[in-house]
Design a protein around this motif. Structure first.
Motif, PDB file in Angstrom:
ATOM      1  N   GLN B 263       0.835  -1.217   0.000  1.00 50.60           N
ATOM      2  CA  GLN B 263       0.000   0.000   0.000  1.00 50.60           C
ATOM      3  C   GLN B 263       0.864   1.260   0.000  1.00 50.60           C
ATOM      4  O   GLN B 263       0.632   2.177  -0.777  1.00 50.60           O
ATOM      5  N   ARG B 266       2.715   1.693  -3.258  1.00 50.79           N
ATOM      6  CA  ARG B 266       1.865   2.207  -4.326  1.00 50.79           C
ATOM      7  C   ARG B 266       1.627   3.710  -4.151  1.00 50.79           C
ATOM      8  O   ARG B 266       1.595   4.462  -5.118  1.00 50.79           O
ATOM      9  N   THR B 267       1.484   4.147  -2.888  1.00 49.35           N
ATOM     10  CA  THR B 267       1.247   5.571  -2.640  1.00 49.35           C
ATOM     11  C   THR B 267       2.467   6.398  -3.008  1.00 49.35           C
ATOM     12  O   THR B 267       2.344   7.459  -3.623  1.00 49.35           O
ATOM     13  N   VAL B 307      -1.707   2.271   7.850  1.00 51.34           N
ATOM     14  CA  VAL B 307      -2.508   1.228   7.221  1.00 51.34           C
ATOM     15  C   VAL B 307      -3.206   0.403   8.299  1.00 51.34           C
ATOM     16  O   VAL B 307      -2.615   0.098   9.335  1.00 51.34           O
ATOM     17  N   GLY B 312      -6.027  -3.935   5.582  1.00 54.16           N
ATOM     18  CA  GLY B 312      -5.071  -3.448   4.597  1.00 54.16           C
ATOM     19  C   GLY B 312      -5.457  -2.130   3.957  1.00 54.16           C
ATOM     20  O   GLY B 312      -4.863  -1.719   2.970  1.00 54.16           O
ATOM     21  N   GLU B 313      -6.456  -1.440   4.557  1.00 61.86           N
ATOM     22  CA  GLU B 313      -6.860  -0.143   3.988  1.00 61.86           C
ATOM     23  C   GLU B 313      -5.983   0.973   4.551  1.00 61.86           C
ATOM     24  O   GLU B 313      -5.534   0.906   5.690  1.00 61.86           O
ATOM     25  N   ILE B 314      -5.809   2.005   3.711  1.00 64.49           N
ATOM     26  CA  ILE B 314      -5.064   3.171   4.180  1.00 64.49           C
ATOM     27  C   ILE B 314      -5.966   4.014   5.081  1.00 64.49           C
ATOM     28  O   ILE B 314      -7.125   4.257   4.748  1.00 64.49           O
TER      29      ILE B 314
END
Lengths: 110, 557
Positions: B263, B266-267, B307, B312-314
């Motif tokens: 995550q 990717r950010t 996170v 697994g969400e930001i």
């Protein structure tokens, strides 16, 4: 008051230059600290209503070291030790009174 | 005090600088080393493995997680520090549950071998942390006493900086003046240049140093204004913290940290990663924070990704809110510590710190140089005070660097299984400093300077050699492994050694020069003598012009 102070100082034989420097050091250290404190109180009362209590106190404190430094420089630049004592006490009284007056005005309860 | 303000300030500058000059020298030198405390610690733990090139962050995170699941199973908050420019090893840290009666548990910090995944057992050492803590906490004394001593010295430093500016009317012209080989004037010019070149730094470091203990030193003011409860609120306003993440006491399975890392990757769209912190591990509320840069006040929310470790969400973050004065305060802290600095900025910090150290040293030397001609003419030899200052100068300005070298020697040479080992490293340092302070009593000043300079050169140049003989983390190996952190450390020793050797050589050359010159004047023709005399007179006039600012002022006003 000035008379009392000079009388008190004359009790010790401060005519020797070493005593004079020692006397000045005492004013610089303790008088300067007192002045830094009273000045910080004054500044925090001055800013109380515009930036909030905690920040006002904090800003007062941030200036305290510079005030302390200036006081010490002042003490070591005037003509003699007696004058240094009197000046620093005067400045302290001034800030104490000014703070008290401001407190009446701002209505602070502390 | 004296006839006019500037003259009084000149007197004040001299004495304010002198009385605690040696403590300030100690604080500046150890503080400058503090900019490299992680690097120093790494060098002082030679059991740690060399750098591993081209290991992916995912593999590092997996290794760390396996290690933590073995050694820190019940801990619910821990950190992983990835290898970086400053410290090339993988490190994990957590806090043990607090023992009854204590506020916080013991902090555990371990190096993990990337290849084997095992704990690296290093020798007991104070490392760079102990060395840099000395600059504000001194040593042997209680914390409270040290803080007040340090505060007093810093206050005098602040005064010295301010008066130093005040007494220099021609600060700009003075900066470009250098009269080498003129003894007193040369030292004065060196002192001026060193002071002016880094003036903003000197002021910033001294003032911010005082700010660190603002609420200790100025406690009277806060006590007069607010109660204890209000005081802790005030502190929270100045130093805002991110909200504590509490565990819900519902066990849940976390995703792997390396999976969660995707995550962040990717950010950021890069594979930079500095550290990872896990909150409420293996709980329903578990969260993981990924950090790619040390941020401090240059706080950039984009450098962190939070996170949810279960889904697994930001989690969007709320930026810390600073008040204006809080921003200034924390800004000064950041500037003082320089945690945000990259390698180049860090070296600049280090050198500026050394300039400050050299400024103090040159000021101290200036004091003796100025009084030397008069003191040498005294029938009973120089005064006690003069001798004392001279000896303290030799014992501190050259003695302290040697003492710091012995700290590193102690690290390599004391038996690894020695009891109280890390305490003895520091003891060795202070014992050798004491010896070097006493030594100049028994030697003429000239010889003491030269011998200690030579000793310093020898001590620093031999350090890499001792390193080769005692460990496998020496210069040759670190160069082969391309471990620049370690290699740079040994090479810095060599450079410092060369600097000391050069000054020892220069010092000797100057002494010889003086000896040769004197007879030449005596036996020279009258004309030469006359010329010399004229030259001398001219020198003296210049001398007065600069040193007696009083006269200069009278001329100007």
């Amino acid at each position: 008051m000035e008379f009392l102070v000079s009388y008190f100082i004359n009790c010790f034989n401060f005519s020797s230059p070493r005593w004079a420097v020692f006397s000045r050091s005492l004013v610089a250290i303790f008088g300067g600290y007192a002045l830094a404190t009273s000045c910080s109180l004054f500044i925090s009362q001055l800013l109380l209503n515009s930036v909030g209590k905690y920040q006002a106190i904090h800003i007062g404190l941030l200036f305290s070291f510079l005030v302390y430094a200036c006081a010490a420089m002042w003490v070591f630049s005037v003509l003699n030790a007696t004058k240094a004592w009197i000046d620093i006490i005067k400045a302290n009284v001034f800030f104490a009174v000014a703070t008290w007056l401001l407190m009446q005005f701002t209505g602070a309860n502390s | 005090m004296k006839d006019n303000f500037r003259q009084s300030m000149k007197w004040f500058h001299t004495w304010v600088g002198l009385i605690v000059g040696w403590v300030l020298f100690f604080m500046f030198l150890t503080g400058s080393l503090g900019y490299f405390y992680q690097e120093i610690t790494r060098w002082m733990e030679p059991e740690r493995p060399f750098i591993e090139h081209n290991v992916s962050n995912e593999k590092l995170l997996d290794t760390a997680q396996i290690f933590l699941s073995k050694h820190a199973k019940s801990v619910d908050e821990f950190s992983i520090y990835l290898p970086n420019v400053r410290d090339q090893n993988l490190r994990v840290a957590w806090r043990e549950p607090a023992e009854p009666g204590k506020k916080r548990g013991r902090r555990q910090s371990h190096i993990v071998d990337i290849n084997t995944g095992d704990k690296v057992e290093s020798r007991a050492t104070g490392g760079g942390r102990l060395l840099y803590r000395m600059h504000y906490r001194l040593h042997y004394l209680s914390t409270k006493v040290s803080y007040w001593i340090v505060g007093f010295c810093s206050m005098l430093m602040l005064l010295a900086v301010i008066t130093g500016v005040v007494i220099h009317k021609k600060i700009f012209t003075d900066f470009f003046t250098f009269r080498a080989k003129k003894g007193l004037l040369g030292w004065l010019d060196i002192h001026n240049v060193l002071s002016v070149i880094a003036l903003p730094f000197h002021f910033m470091i001294t003032y911010s140093g005082l700010l660190f203990f603002l609420f200790t030193y100025m406690a009277l003011s806060t006590n007069l204004q607010i109660s204890d409860d209000e005081y802790s609120e005030l502190r929270k306003e100045i130093f805002p913290r991110t909200a504590q993440i509490e565990s819900k006491n519902q066990a849940a399975d976390m995703l792997d940290i390396s999976t969660l890392y995707q995550q962040a990757k990717r950010t950021w769209k890069t594979d930079e990663l500095l550290s990872v912190k896990v909150y409420a591990a293996n709980d329903n509320n578990a969260q993981v924070r990924f950090v790619r840069h040390e941020t401090d006040i240059t706080y950039n929310p984009e450098d962190q990704v939070l996170v949810n470790a279960i889904t697994g969400e930001i989690i969007p973050q709320i930026a810390k809110k600073y008040t204006v004065s809080g921003m200034i305060h924390n800004g000064f802290f950041s500037l003082h510590e320089g945690q945000f600095a990259g390698p180049i900025a860090r070296w600049i910090y280090f050198f500026t710190g050394l300039i400050g150290t050299a400024m103090i040293a040159s000021g101290l030397i200036l004091w003796t140089t100025k009084r030397k001609p008069k003191q040498m003419k005294k029938p009973n030899g120089p005064d006690f005070g003069y001798r004392l200052v001279e000896q303290l100068n030799i014992g501190t300005i050259v003695g302290l660097p040697i003492a710091i070298a012995t700290y590193f020697y102690a690290n390599r040479l004391l038996p690894v299984d020695m009891a109280e080992r890390s305490a003895w490293e520091a003891n060795v340092m202070f014992i050798s400093w004491a010896v070097l302070l006493i030594y100049p009593i028994f030697r003429p000043a000239n010889k003491a300077w030269r011998e200690q300079l030579q000793l310093a050169a020898l001590a620093y140049m031999a350090l890499p050699l001792v390193n080769i003989l005692t460990t496998d983390k020496h210069l040759i190996n670190s160069l082969i492994k391309q471990d620049w952190g370690l290699a740079a450390f040994d090479m810095t020793f060599l450079v410092i050694g060369c600097c000391f050797a050069f000054s020892a050589y220069k010092y000797k050359a100057l002494q010889v020069n003086k000896k040769v010159r004197k007879p030449a004047i005596r036996h020279g023709s009258r004309q030469v003598t006359k010329q010399k005399n004229k030259q001398n007179e001219k020198d003296e006039r210049e001398n007065e012009g600069l040193l007696n600012l009083q006269q200069a002022n009278k001329g100007n006003s």
